[in-house]
Design an enzyme around this catalytic site. Structure first.
Site, PDB file in Angstrom:
ATOM      1  N   GLU A  21      37.829  34.638  37.690  1.00 45.06           N
ATOM      2  CA  GLU A  21      36.615  33.891  37.998  1.00 45.06           C
ATOM      3  C   GLU A  21      36.100  33.199  36.737  1.00 45.06           C
ATOM      4  O   GLU A  21      35.381  33.822  35.929  1.00 45.06           O
ATOM      5  CB  GLU A  21      35.528  34.831  38.521  1.00 45.06           C
ATOM      6  CG  GLU A  21      35.923  35.571  39.788  1.00 45.06           C
ATOM      7  CD  GLU A  21      34.697  35.921  40.633  1.00 45.06           C
ATOM      8  OE1 GLU A  21      34.648  35.500  41.775  1.00 45.06           O
ATOM      9  OE2 GLU A  21      33.793  36.596  40.113  1.00 45.06           O
ATOM     10  N   HIS A  63      32.168  42.039  37.190  1.00 46.45           N
ATOM     11  CA  HIS A  63      31.722  40.700  37.590  1.00 46.45           C
ATOM     12  C   HIS A  63      30.960  40.066  36.423  1.00 46.45           C
ATOM     13  O   HIS A  63      30.244  40.748  35.694  1.00 46.45           O
ATOM     14  CB  HIS A  63      30.824  40.797  38.833  1.00 46.45           C
ATOM     15  CG  HIS A  63      30.566  39.454  39.445  1.00 46.45           C
ATOM     16  ND1 HIS A  63      29.607  38.600  38.969  1.00 46.45           N
ATOM     17  CD2 HIS A  63      31.156  38.807  40.489  1.00 46.45           C
ATOM     18  CE1 HIS A  63      29.608  37.490  39.679  1.00 46.45           C
ATOM     19  NE2 HIS A  63      30.543  37.587  40.614  1.00 46.45           N
ATOM     20  N   LYS A 107      26.146  39.498  46.744  1.00 46.44           N
ATOM     21  CA  LYS A 107      25.196  39.680  45.628  1.00 46.44           C
ATOM     22  C   LYS A 107      23.880  40.248  46.175  1.00 46.44           C
ATOM     23  O   LYS A 107      23.897  41.056  47.096  1.00 46.44           O
ATOM     24  CB  LYS A 107      25.009  38.360  44.876  1.00 46.44           C
ATOM     25  CG  LYS A 107      26.348  37.677  44.563  1.00 46.44           C
ATOM     26  CD  LYS A 107      26.222  36.513  43.636  1.00 46.44           C
ATOM     27  CE  LYS A 107      27.580  35.857  43.475  1.00 46.44           C
ATOM     28  NZ  LYS A 107      27.622  34.852  42.450  1.00 46.44           N
ATOM     29  N   GLU A 112      28.346  38.412  36.301  1.00 50.42           N
ATOM     30  CA  GLU A 112      26.889  38.641  36.316  1.00 50.42           C
ATOM     31  C   GLU A 112      26.563  40.027  35.745  1.00 50.42           C
ATOM     32  O   GLU A 112      25.544  40.205  35.065  1.00 50.42           O
ATOM     33  CB  GLU A 112      26.345  38.462  37.744  1.00 50.42           C
ATOM     34  CG  GLU A 112      26.316  36.988  38.122  1.00 50.42           C
ATOM     35  CD  GLU A 112      26.410  36.706  39.595  1.00 50.42           C
ATOM     36  OE1 GLU A 112      26.201  37.617  40.418  1.00 50.42           O
ATOM     37  OE2 GLU A 112      26.715  35.544  39.936  1.00 50.42           O
ATOM     38  N   SER A 143      33.004  28.939  43.247  1.00 53.26           N
ATOM     39  CA  SER A 143      32.674  27.774  44.084  1.00 53.26           C
ATOM     40  C   SER A 143      33.747  27.462  45.129  1.00 53.26           C
ATOM     41  O   SER A 143      34.002  26.292  45.431  1.00 53.26           O
ATOM     42  CB  SER A 143      32.378  26.548  43.209  1.00 53.26           C
ATOM     43  OG  SER A 143      31.221  26.795  42.416  1.00 53.26           O
ATOM     44  N   GLY A 177      29.040  29.800  41.230  1.00 54.01           N
ATOM     45  CA  GLY A 177      27.732  29.372  41.730  1.00 54.01           C
ATOM     46  C   GLY A 177      27.303  28.001  41.235  1.00 54.01           C
ATOM     47  O   GLY A 177      26.140  27.636  41.366  1.00 54.01           O
ATOM     48  N   ASN A 225      31.284  38.253  48.396  1.00 50.22           N
ATOM     49  CA  ASN A 225      30.349  38.987  47.539  1.00 50.22           C
ATOM     50  C   ASN A 225      28.953  38.433  47.818  1.00 50.22           C
ATOM     51  O   ASN A 225      28.622  37.337  47.389  1.00 50.22           O
ATOM     52  CB  ASN A 225      30.748  38.780  46.070  1.00 50.22           C
ATOM     53  CG  ASN A 225      29.724  39.371  45.119  1.00 50.22           C
ATOM     54  OD1 ASN A 225      28.858  40.155  45.510  1.00 50.22           O
ATOM     55  ND2 ASN A 225      29.817  38.992  43.847  1.00 50.22           N
TER      56      ASN A 225
HETATM   57  C1  PEP Z   1      31.168  35.155  42.654  1.00 51.79           C
HETATM   58  O1  PEP Z   1      30.012  35.438  42.406  1.00 51.79           O
HETATM   59  O2  PEP Z   1      32.051  36.004  42.510  1.00 51.79           O
HETATM   60  C2  PEP Z   1      31.475  33.800  43.107  1.00 51.79           C
HETATM   61  C3  PEP Z   1      32.717  33.421  43.077  1.00 51.79           C
HETATM   62  O3  PEP Z   1      30.401  33.015  43.485  1.00 51.79           O
HETATM   63  P1  PEP Z   1      30.470  31.532  44.103  1.00 51.79           P
HETATM   64  O4  PEP Z   1      31.539  31.543  45.178  1.00 51.79           O
HETATM   65  O5  PEP Z   1      29.113  31.289  44.678  1.00 51.79           O
HETATM   66  O6  PEP Z   1      30.818  30.606  43.004  1.00 51.79           O
END
Ligand code: PEP
Length: 261
Positions: free
Chosen positions: A172, A100, A12, A102, A218, A178, A10
């Site tokens: 998640e 998601h 973003k 976000e 992460s 992040g 992803n």
């Molecule tokens: C995400 O935004 O779905 C995500 C898992 O980000 P990151 O891998 O950077 O934690």
């Protein structure tokens, strides 16, 4: 039941179309040097303007599923700045990320809106990757399972189980996205088992056995092998580490090594 692992990046709001093309070149070069084993699906979710560039690379043979990061609940109309499911299909998307954290936190998306988007996507043959996950406060308050159950039930409330055969769920934890704070193996194993059991209650044991549940938060080349070894982890949704083709592929290789041949 065998579940084909899926590793999806992803991006973003990163990577212009030019940068996306360079990423595809880097991926192609890495794959030419050392092919991925069969039996794993790779996907990438570029920002909307980069979708056609990546779609063109896929047409030229790059083994990727094109994924959209979001879609509107309606099929067309006066919604300035929005993008519809038919537009995404037309440009070559074959999945869409919905729910998601976000979108939930920064753009105020509710479970009801997400359910509506899930229905529109499913009805129009763009299978969703439905993201669910608890915040740090919810985990500390012992509410992780309540939150996961609610987000899953409510997100799927508008679709019949038989329409959900190609659904993917991404667990998640919001506090791991992040932040560099990856969930422990025990936390991931417990959450994924709970999601599968919850989905069995919604859609039946057979569908639950076939549901792909991704972990996101992460994931990096250095922790992917340990996470991939967890039985109910069927792949990853990767943010930051997917921006470089090399680290994305290193994560995919870690996943592929644990996949049943
Ligand atoms: C995400 O935004 O779905 C995500 C898992 O980000 P990151 O891998 O950077 O934690």
């Amino acid at each position: 039941m065998t579940r084909t692992p899926l590793v999806a990046g992803n991006w973003k709001m990163n990577h212009t179309p030019t940068q996306a093309a360079a990423w595809c070149d880097a991926l192609r070069a890495e794959l030419a040097a050392d092919e991925l084993p069969e039996g794993i699906e790779l996907g990438v979710a570029p920002a909307f303007p980069a979708l056609p560039r990546v779609a063109a690379e896929i047409e030229r043979g790059l083994p990727l599923t094109l994924i959209a990061q979001n879609a509107h609940r309606e099929l067309s109309g006066a919604f300035t700045g929005e993008v519809s499911v038919p537009m995404l299909l037309d440009v070559g998307c074959r999945r869409v990320i919905l729910g998601h954290s976000e979108r939930r936190q920064l753009f105020g998306e509710t479970d009801a809106l997400i359910a509506r988007k899930v229905r529109t996507a499913v009805d129009n043959h763009l299978p969703p990757i439905l993201c669910i996950g608890e915040t740090e406060q919810e985990r500390e308050a012992g509410r992780t399972e309540v939150v996961l159950e609610q987000q899953l039930q409510r997100g799927l409330a508008e679709v019949a189980p038989e329409a959900l055969d190609d659904l993917v769920v991404a667990y998640e934890p919001v506090w791991a996205i992040g932040t560099g704070r990856v969930a422990t193996s025990d936390q991931v194993a417990a959450a994924h088992a709970f999601v599968r059991a919850t989905y069995a209650a919604i859609a039946g044991a057979d569908r639950a056995a076939g549901l792909r549940i991704l972990y996101g938060g992460s994931v990096k080349p250095g922790n992917a092998a340990e996470l991939a070894a967890i039985g109910d982890v069927d792949g990853f949704l990767v943010g930051g580490a997917s921006l470089e083709a090399e680290s994305f592929l290193a994560i995919a290789r870690a996943m592929a090594r644990t996949a049943p041949s």
